[in-house]
Motif scaffolding. Sequence first.
Motif, PDB file in Angstrom:
ATOM      1  N   GLY A  54       1.117   0.928 -13.637  1.00 28.96           N
ATOM      2  CA  GLY A  54      -0.007   0.147 -13.149  1.00 28.96           C
ATOM      3  C   GLY A  54      -0.129   0.021 -11.652  1.00 28.96           C
ATOM      4  N   VAL A  55       0.488   0.924 -10.902  1.00 30.02           N
ATOM      5  CA  VAL A  55       0.430   0.883  -9.442  1.00 30.02           C
ATOM      6  C   VAL A  55      -0.435   2.044  -8.964  1.00 30.02           C
ATOM      7  CG1 VAL A  55       1.745   0.992  -7.302  1.00 30.02           C
ATOM      8  CG2 VAL A  55       2.712  -0.174  -9.301  1.00 30.02           C
ATOM      9  N   VAL A  56      -1.564   1.742  -8.352  1.00 33.33           N
ATOM     10  CA  VAL A  56      -2.470   2.768  -7.846  1.00 33.33           C
ATOM     11  C   VAL A  56      -2.215   2.952  -6.356  1.00 33.33           C
ATOM     12  CG1 VAL A  56      -4.875   3.440  -7.488  1.00 33.33           C
ATOM     13  CG2 VAL A  56      -4.215   2.205  -9.567  1.00 33.33           C
ATOM     14  N   PRO A  57      -1.816   4.145  -5.928  1.00 36.72           N
ATOM     15  CA  PRO A  57      -1.554   4.361  -4.503  1.00 36.72           C
ATOM     16  C   PRO A  57      -2.838   4.449  -3.702  1.00 36.72           C
ATOM     17  CG  PRO A  57      -1.308   6.403  -5.706  1.00 36.72           C
ATOM     18  CD  PRO A  57      -1.558   5.343  -6.738  1.00 36.72           C
ATOM     19  N   VAL A  58      -2.697   4.322  -2.399  1.00 36.87           N
ATOM     20  CA  VAL A  58      -3.861   4.508  -1.528  1.00 36.87           C
ATOM     21  C   VAL A  58      -4.054   5.983  -1.207  1.00 36.87           C
ATOM     22  CG1 VAL A  58      -3.742   2.207  -0.522  1.00 36.87           C
ATOM     23  CG2 VAL A  58      -2.459   4.071   0.548  1.00 36.87           C
ATOM     24  N   ALA A  59      -2.964   6.771  -1.324  1.00 30.52           N
ATOM     25  CA  ALA A  59      -3.058   8.196  -1.012  1.00 30.52           C
ATOM     26  C   ALA A  59      -1.979   8.957  -1.770  1.00 30.52           C
ATOM     27  CB  ALA A  59      -2.900   8.427   0.494  1.00 30.52           C
ATOM     28  N   ALA A  60      -2.265  10.232  -2.061  1.00 35.54           N
ATOM     29  CA  ALA A  60      -1.305  11.095  -2.746  1.00 35.54           C
ATOM     30  C   ALA A  60      -1.665  12.548  -2.439  1.00 35.54           C
ATOM     31  CB  ALA A  60      -1.307  10.846  -4.251  1.00 35.54           C
ATOM     32  N   THR A  61      -0.803  13.466  -2.856  1.00 34.10           N
ATOM     33  CA  THR A  61      -0.968  14.873  -2.478  1.00 34.10           C
ATOM     34  C   THR A  61      -1.573  15.720  -3.597  1.00 34.10           C
ATOM     35  OG1 THR A  61       1.326  15.247  -3.153  1.00 34.10           O
ATOM     36  CG2 THR A  61       0.930  14.874  -0.817  1.00 34.10           C
ATOM     37  N   GLU A  62      -2.304  16.736  -3.195  1.00 36.99           N
ATOM     38  CA  GLU A  62      -2.842  17.776  -4.089  1.00 36.99           C
ATOM     39  C   GLU A  62      -3.504  17.194  -5.337  1.00 36.99           C
ATOM     40  OE1 GLU A  62      -0.756  21.668  -4.411  1.00 36.99           O
ATOM     41  OE2 GLU A  62       0.937  20.578  -3.530  1.00 36.99           O
ATOM     42  N   LEU A  63      -4.445  16.307  -5.142  1.00 35.93           N
ATOM     43  CA  LEU A  63      -5.031  15.597  -6.276  1.00 35.93           C
ATOM     44  C   LEU A  63      -5.942  16.478  -7.124  1.00 35.93           C
ATOM     45  CD1 LEU A  63      -5.728  12.081  -4.723  1.00 35.93           C
ATOM     46  CD2 LEU A  63      -3.826  12.838  -6.161  1.00 35.93           C
ATOM     47  N   ILE A  64      -6.582  17.468  -6.529  1.00 33.70           N
ATOM     48  CA  ILE A  64      -7.423  18.363  -7.322  1.00 33.70           C
ATOM     49  C   ILE A  64      -6.564  19.096  -8.343  1.00 33.70           C
ATOM     50  CG2 ILE A  64      -8.869  20.434  -7.265  1.00 33.70           C
ATOM     51  CD1 ILE A  64      -9.901  19.529  -4.537  1.00 33.70           C
ATOM     52  N   ARG A 115       0.866  -1.179   0.000  1.00 37.28           N
ATOM     53  CA  ARG A 115       0.000   0.000   0.000  1.00 37.28           C
ATOM     54  C   ARG A 115       0.905   1.231   0.000  1.00 37.28           C
ATOM     55  NH1 ARG A 115      -2.354   0.873   4.206  1.00 37.28           N
ATOM     56  NH2 ARG A 115      -4.386   1.690   3.556  1.00 37.28           N
ATOM     57  N   ILE A 116       0.744   2.062  -1.027  1.00 42.14           N
ATOM     58  CA  ILE A 116       1.690   3.150  -1.270  1.00 42.14           C
ATOM     59  C   ILE A 116       1.018   4.503  -1.091  1.00 42.14           C
ATOM     60  CG2 ILE A 116       3.090   4.264  -3.072  1.00 42.14           C
ATOM     61  CD1 ILE A 116       3.565   1.470  -4.207  1.00 42.14           C
ATOM     62  N   ALA A 117       1.728   5.418  -0.436  1.00 48.18           N
ATOM     63  CA  ALA A 117       1.343   6.821  -0.399  1.00 48.18           C
ATOM     64  C   ALA A 117       2.403   7.605  -1.169  1.00 48.18           C
ATOM     65  CB  ALA A 117       1.247   7.329   1.033  1.00 48.18           C
ATOM     66  N   VAL A 118       1.986   8.637  -1.905  1.00 42.52           N
ATOM     67  CA  VAL A 118       2.908   9.376  -2.759  1.00 42.52           C
ATOM     68  C   VAL A 118       2.868  10.867  -2.425  1.00 42.52           C
ATOM     69  CG1 VAL A 118       3.687   9.766  -5.114  1.00 42.52           C
ATOM     70  CG2 VAL A 118       2.379   7.708  -4.582  1.00 42.52           C
ATOM     71  N   ILE A 119       4.059  11.428  -2.207  1.00 37.85           N
ATOM     72  CA  ILE A 119       4.171  12.854  -1.917  1.00 37.85           C
ATOM     73  C   ILE A 119       4.478  13.645  -3.190  1.00 37.85           C
ATOM     74  CG2 ILE A 119       5.341  14.590  -0.527  1.00 37.85           C
ATOM     75  CD1 ILE A 119       3.724  12.489   1.083  1.00 37.85           C
ATOM     76  N   ASP A 120       5.403  13.158  -3.992  1.00 40.02           N
ATOM     77  CA  ASP A 120       5.898  13.869  -5.172  1.00 40.02           C
ATOM     78  C   ASP A 120       5.069  13.532  -6.403  1.00 40.02           C
ATOM     79  OD1 ASP A 120       8.352  15.330  -6.490  1.00 40.02           O
ATOM     80  OD2 ASP A 120       8.042  13.519  -7.675  1.00 40.02           O
ATOM     81  N   TRP A 121       4.723  14.546  -7.195  1.00 36.57           N
ATOM     82  CA  TRP A 121       3.893  14.310  -8.380  1.00 36.57           C
ATOM     83  C   TRP A 121       4.596  13.485  -9.451  1.00 36.57           C
ATOM     84  CZ3 TRP A 121       0.787  19.307  -9.982  1.00 36.57           C
ATOM     85  CH2 TRP A 121      -0.277  19.485  -9.074  1.00 36.57           C
ATOM     86  N   ALA A 122       5.886  13.703  -9.658  1.00 37.48           N
ATOM     87  CA  ALA A 122       6.597  12.917 -10.670  1.00 37.48           C
ATOM     88  C   ALA A 122       6.578  11.439 -10.304  1.00 37.48           C
ATOM     89  CB  ALA A 122       8.036  13.402 -10.824  1.00 37.48           C
ATOM     90  N   MET A 123       6.696  11.146  -9.018  1.00 34.52           N
ATOM     91  CA  MET A 123       6.641   9.757  -8.577  1.00 34.52           C
ATOM     92  C   MET A 123       5.210   9.216  -8.666  1.00 34.52           C
ATOM     93  SD  MET A 123       9.720   8.971  -8.092  1.00 34.52           S
ATOM     94  CE  MET A 123       9.549   7.364  -7.320  1.00 34.52           C
ATOM     95  N   LEU A 124       4.217  10.085  -8.470  1.00 32.54           N
ATOM     96  CA  LEU A 124       2.828   9.661  -8.638  1.00 32.54           C
ATOM     97  C   LEU A 124       2.570   9.273 -10.089  1.00 32.54           C
ATOM     98  CD1 LEU A 124      -0.104   9.302  -7.758  1.00 32.54           C
ATOM     99  CD2 LEU A 124      -0.417  11.793  -8.010  1.00 32.54           C
ATOM    100  N   GLU A 125       3.009  10.124 -11.025  1.00 35.87           N
ATOM    101  CA  GLU A 125       2.882   9.794 -12.448  1.00 35.87           C
ATOM    102  C   GLU A 125       3.552   8.462 -12.760  1.00 35.87           C
ATOM    103  OE1 GLU A 125       4.560  12.761 -14.933  1.00 35.87           O
ATOM    104  OE2 GLU A 125       3.384  14.410 -14.118  1.00 35.87           O
ATOM    105  N   THR A 126       4.745   8.290 -12.225  1.00 36.60           N
ATOM    106  CA  THR A 126       5.541   7.095 -12.511  1.00 36.60           C
ATOM    107  C   THR A 126       4.846   5.841 -12.020  1.00 36.60           C
ATOM    108  OG1 THR A 126       7.582   8.390 -12.404  1.00 36.60           O
ATOM    109  CG2 THR A 126       7.787   6.010 -12.155  1.00 36.60           C
ATOM    110  N   ALA A 127       4.332   5.894 -10.796  1.00 36.49           N
ATOM    111  CA  ALA A 127       3.643   4.729 -10.237  1.00 36.49           C
ATOM    112  C   ALA A 127       2.410   4.373 -11.072  1.00 36.49           C
ATOM    113  CB  ALA A 127       3.249   5.002  -8.786  1.00 36.49           C
TER     114      ALA A 127
END
Length: 297
Positions: free
Chosen positions: A50-60, A34-46
């Motif tokens: 095909g890896v969907v995190p459980v949480a990430a920052t500033e999604l709007i 279960r992954i949480a992501v702080i950085d947007w570049a890492m969010l894009e990468t995940a």
Amino acid sequence: MAIDRQKPTRRSVLALAASAFAWPAVLSAAPLPRIAVIDWAMLETALAIGVVPVAATELIQFREIAIEPEVPQSVTDLGLRGTPNMELLRIIAPDLILSSNFYEYRRPAFERVAPVFSRTIYETGVPPFDPARDAMLALGQKLGREDAARSYIAALGAEIAVLRERVQTRAHRPVFLISIGDSRHFRAFGGDSMFGDVLTRIGLANAWTGTTSYSATAPVGIEALAAVPDADIVVIGPVPPEARDILPQSPIWNALPAVSQGRVAMLDPIDHFGGLPAARRFVRLLGHAGPFLQENR
């Protein structure tokens, strides 16, 4: 990593692109952390592998600026990247936190919640494409998605090669890559931006030769674009609504040769500090920029 210079066929590009997006559907059903992501570049990468995190920052904002990959509504929003909601993060209790050098000062707090996987993509003076590629490969290896990562990288390389072939018939003018701050100021992206790095890879010269800090200049006056009158201009969104309304009536803007001669491409928003998915979106949008890629006139 050197880009393959062999002339691609349209069929090969489509096959590679299709395979890149097909990977998540055919990978094994082995449980992911279960992954949480702080950085947007890492969010894009995940998301791209095909890896969907459980949480990430500033999604709007991510959905408005980065646009893609699409973030499922099931992902919890942790708030601001610089000051994420640590209480919520502790409640979610992820197994792994993805971060970057931008948030290294927060690392001790993150590590009290879960192990941190951090990669540096953006450094002053360093082209970021290869670090972004390495980050995708490293994350893929860590999560058992290495094949998906390699497929995505191959597809992007093929798309860059196709665009490089297309611009060979284009007038060899340099290109300003800019974002608009307001109707009188812009930031120019240099060679240490993802856009500047990709521009070089498709065989075009960056008209901005001045210094940058973490990929772009501080805001400078619109009139500075007149310093290279032969340069085309690519505006990378988002553009503030006020500037979008005022620029068409601006005497300074309209006096620029690129503007008066129709050599301006207005691109939809792209994450200015994104990973390979931002590079891929830039390649696609630039390839559909109309007059920008017309043959040498």
